[in-house]
Design a protein around this motif. Structure first.
Motif, PDB file in Angstrom:
ATOM      1  N   TYR A  49       0.855  -1.190   0.000  1.00 53.67           N
ATOM      2  CA  TYR A  49       0.000   0.000   0.000  1.00 53.67           C
ATOM      3  C   TYR A  49       0.889   1.237   0.000  1.00 53.67           C
ATOM      4  CZ  TYR A  49      -3.654   3.230   1.684  1.00 53.67           C
ATOM      5  OH  TYR A  49      -4.542   4.266   1.837  1.00 53.67           O
ATOM      6  N   PRO A  50       0.685   2.184  -0.921  1.00 54.83           N
ATOM      7  CA  PRO A  50       1.568   3.350  -1.028  1.00 54.83           C
ATOM      8  C   PRO A  50       1.575   4.195   0.246  1.00 54.83           C
ATOM      9  CG  PRO A  50       0.176   3.141  -2.975  1.00 54.83           C
ATOM     10  CD  PRO A  50      -0.373   2.188  -1.959  1.00 54.83           C
ATOM     11  N   GLN A 108      -3.003   5.920  -3.333  1.00 55.60           N
ATOM     12  CA  GLN A 108      -3.667   5.031  -2.382  1.00 55.60           C
ATOM     13  C   GLN A 108      -5.054   4.633  -2.864  1.00 55.60           C
ATOM     14  OE1 GLN A 108      -3.333   7.464   1.131  1.00 55.60           O
ATOM     15  NE2 GLN A 108      -1.385   6.525   1.757  1.00 55.60           N
ATOM     16  N   GLU A 119      -6.042   4.455  -5.973  1.00 52.75           N
ATOM     17  CA  GLU A 119      -5.856   3.530  -7.088  1.00 52.75           C
ATOM     18  C   GLU A 119      -5.514   2.132  -6.586  1.00 52.75           C
ATOM     19  OE1 GLU A 119      -2.803   5.371  -9.359  1.00 52.75           O
ATOM     20  OE2 GLU A 119      -4.106   6.968 -10.156  1.00 52.75           O
ATOM     21  N   TYR A 120      -4.705   2.061  -5.532  1.00 52.60           N
ATOM     22  CA  TYR A 120      -4.319   0.766  -4.970  1.00 52.60           C
ATOM     23  C   TYR A 120      -5.537   0.039  -4.413  1.00 52.60           C
ATOM     24  CZ  TYR A 120      -1.640  -2.656  -2.270  1.00 52.60           C
ATOM     25  OH  TYR A 120      -1.116  -3.825  -1.755  1.00 52.60           O
ATOM     26  N   ALA A 173      -2.608  -1.508 -15.164  1.00 58.39           N
ATOM     27  CA  ALA A 173      -1.918  -1.260 -13.896  1.00 58.39           C
ATOM     28  C   ALA A 173      -0.414  -1.480 -14.019  1.00 58.39           C
ATOM     29  CB  ALA A 173      -2.484  -2.167 -12.804  1.00 58.39           C
ATOM     30  N   HIS A 192       1.360  -2.317 -11.720  1.00 58.19           N
ATOM     31  CA  HIS A 192       1.668  -3.457 -10.862  1.00 58.19           C
ATOM     32  C   HIS A 192       1.865  -4.750 -11.656  1.00 58.19           C
ATOM     33  CE1 HIS A 192      -0.476  -0.481  -8.371  1.00 58.19           C
ATOM     34  NE2 HIS A 192       0.265  -0.924  -7.375  1.00 58.19           N
TER      35      HIS A 192
END
Length: 270
Positions: A34-35, A80, A82-83, A173, A175
């Motif tokens: 988590y950012p 956050q 977006e996460y 994403a 990620h």
């Protein structure tokens, strides 16, 4: 270089230090966290460690480092949000590895018990709040293993990593670079291709309607008295479980540095 860049935000207490050569796995773990402001402050160090990882190709490393730069410069609240939208709504992009294989069945519990036994045997202890199959935690463990063990584990979960890569790519994403990098370490990036057609046909599971449907289904299961109902797996979980049993398990090795290092790429001395 300080250790700030690779300190986990998860409460993990390893009893030994990671091998210098695979510190990049800790970086990949941090990028899946988590950012936080701490993550943004450490991005410069994360970039240095990635740049020194000669097992990854130049293009992939460049993409990872550019992502780190975007994280460092991005608005924290937006990052956050977006996460949360990516990983806390729906299960398709879950970072819990066994959820992709066993769904909510009892087999998942046994798989986590077995994984915890592996951790304990290696002297790797988790806080009670952490699940052992959470990908950042798993990468933290792998960063402390030798290359043979890393290759074995990545080979075991390559089908999950390929599916997760395809789904994260479909959602645009950054990620997706993490599971793709893990596949690249064992020369298995092409595994993603077989999942892309299936992923394109999948209905999104993170919409309000889809989340409501899941909630209603889980409410029914909670009230059910049938053991068979409680042990139901998702269709996706069954498919992956059956596929894993059918696939012959061959030894998998980490790709050597010479394979991925480009003559023109800049690689820090180890």
């Amino acid at each position: 270089m300080t250790e700030a860049a690779t300190q986990s935000s998860t409460p993990v207490e390893p009893s030994f230090e990671p091998l210098q050569g695979m510190r990049s796995l800790r970086v990949l773990a941090r990028l899946l966290d988590y950012p936080t402001q701490e993550l943004q402050d450490a991005c410069g160090e994360l970039i240095e460690i990635l740049n020194a990882e000669s097992r990854l190709g130049a293009a992939l490393k460049s993409s990872l480092m550019e992502w780190c730069q975007r994280l460092q410069e991005g608005d924290l609240l937006e990052l956050q949000a977006e996460y949360v939208a990516m990983f806390d709504k729906g299960r398709a992009t879950s970072l819990l590895l066994f959820e992709h294989v066993h769904g909510e069945s009892r087999d998942r519990g046994q798989a986590m018990v077995d994984l915890m036994a592996e951790y304990s045997a290696a002297g790797f202890e988790l806080d009670a709040r952490e699940l052992p199959d959470h990908l950042p935690v798993f990468l933290e463990y792998l960063s402390m293993c030798d290359e043979a063990e890393i290759g074995r584990w990545l080979g075991e979960i390559r089908h999950i990593l390929a599916l997760l890569t395809a789904r994260l790519e479909e959602r645009g994403a950054d990620h997706a670079l993490i599971p793709l990098s893990l596949l690249a370490l064992i020369g298995a990036e092409d595994d993603v291709e077989e999942h892309r057609p299936q992923v394109k046909k999948e209905a999104p599971d993170n919409t309000p309607e889809a989340l409501d449907a899941v909630w209603e289904e889980e409410a029914v299961r909670f009230s059910a008295t049938s053991d068979e109902d409680c042990a139901l797996q998702s269709a996706e979980g069954r498919r992956l479980a059956e596929r894993k049993k059918a696939v012959h398990s061959d030894p998998v090795k980490i790709m050597p540095s010479a394979w991925s290092a480009s003559p023109s790429s800049t690689v820090a001395d180890r």
